[in-house]
Design an enzyme around this catalytic site. Structure first.
Site, mmCIF file in Angstrom:
data_model
loop_
_atom_site.group_PDB
_atom_site.id
_atom_site.type_symbol
_atom_site.label_atom_id
_atom_site.label_comp_id
_atom_site.label_asym_id
_atom_site.label_seq_id
_atom_site.Cartn_x
_atom_site.Cartn_y
_atom_site.Cartn_z
ATOM 1 N N GLY A 9 0.777 -1.227 0.000
ATOM 2 C CA GLY A 9 0.000 0.000 0.000
ATOM 3 C C GLY A 9 0.808 1.276 0.000
ATOM 4 N N TYR A 10 0.475 2.158 0.925
ATOM 5 C CA TYR A 10 1.089 3.484 0.966
ATOM 6 C C TYR A 10 2.603 3.404 1.139
ATOM 7 C CZ TYR A 10 2.346 8.167 2.395
ATOM 8 O OH TYR A 10 2.948 9.386 2.479
ATOM 9 N N SER A 11 3.068 2.584 2.068
ATOM 10 C CA SER A 11 4.513 2.525 2.307
ATOM 11 C C SER A 11 5.251 1.991 1.079
ATOM 12 C CB SER A 11 4.837 1.680 3.540
ATOM 13 O OG SER A 11 4.412 0.350 3.363
ATOM 14 N N SER A 13 4.234 2.379 -2.066
ATOM 15 C CA SER A 13 4.234 3.424 -3.093
ATOM 16 C C SER A 13 5.231 4.521 -2.745
ATOM 17 C CB SER A 13 2.832 4.000 -3.305
ATOM 18 O OG SER A 13 2.402 4.737 -2.188
ATOM 19 N N LYS A 14 5.394 4.823 -1.468
ATOM 20 C CA LYS A 14 6.382 5.828 -1.045
ATOM 21 C C LYS A 14 7.792 5.323 -1.344
ATOM 22 C CE LYS A 14 5.935 9.334 0.788
ATOM 23 N NZ LYS A 14 5.922 10.695 0.206
#
Length: 136
Positions: A9-11, A13-14
């Protein structure tokens, strides 16, 4: 590995954002383009309506913003508007300064960032877009 596969998820994509910025800077450096810098950044947890339609963990994050919108824009503004000599290409910025990212994002040998770059090119081509031959 999971981030490159589209997981985490977010991590994830970062992490891919940081690796892509490093890879783009490698390519800019290789052709002598010192007039353009590629960086990644963390603007912070900003008190905006971005979290209005979120659920679970992100609802909790929204309860504890660490800056207002003006403060949140400061790192992006710095990286976009500062004299080129003040910005270090390929770096990760937080709170208006280059900051050490996670160990995975450092990617000392450049292997992960090359995989992210290749995956990006493959994805773009699969969508029917033609990539330029060079960055120049």
């Amino acid at each position: 590995e999971k981030a490159i596969a589209g997981e985490n998820g977010y991590s994830g994509s970062k992490l891919c954002n940081i690796l892509f910025a490093k890879s783009l800077q490698d390519r800019l450096d290789s052709i002598g383009r010192s007039d353009v810098k590629s960086v990644s950044l963390h603007p912070g947890v900003i008190a905006t309506s971005l979290f209005d339609n979120t659920a679970g963990f992100w609802q909790l994050v929204a309860l504890y913003p660490d800056r207002d919108t003006e403060q949140g824009a400061s790192t992006t503004s710095l990286c976009s508007l500062a004299d080129n000599e003040l910005i270090r290409g390929g770096e990760f910025y937080n709170n208006c300064s280059a900051t050490k990212p996670s160990d995975a994002a450092i990617d000392a040998r450049g292997e992960l960032r090359e995989r992210v770059w290749a995956l990006t090119e493959t994805t773009i081509a699969a969508k029917g877009f033609t990539l330029p031959a060079t960055l120049a």
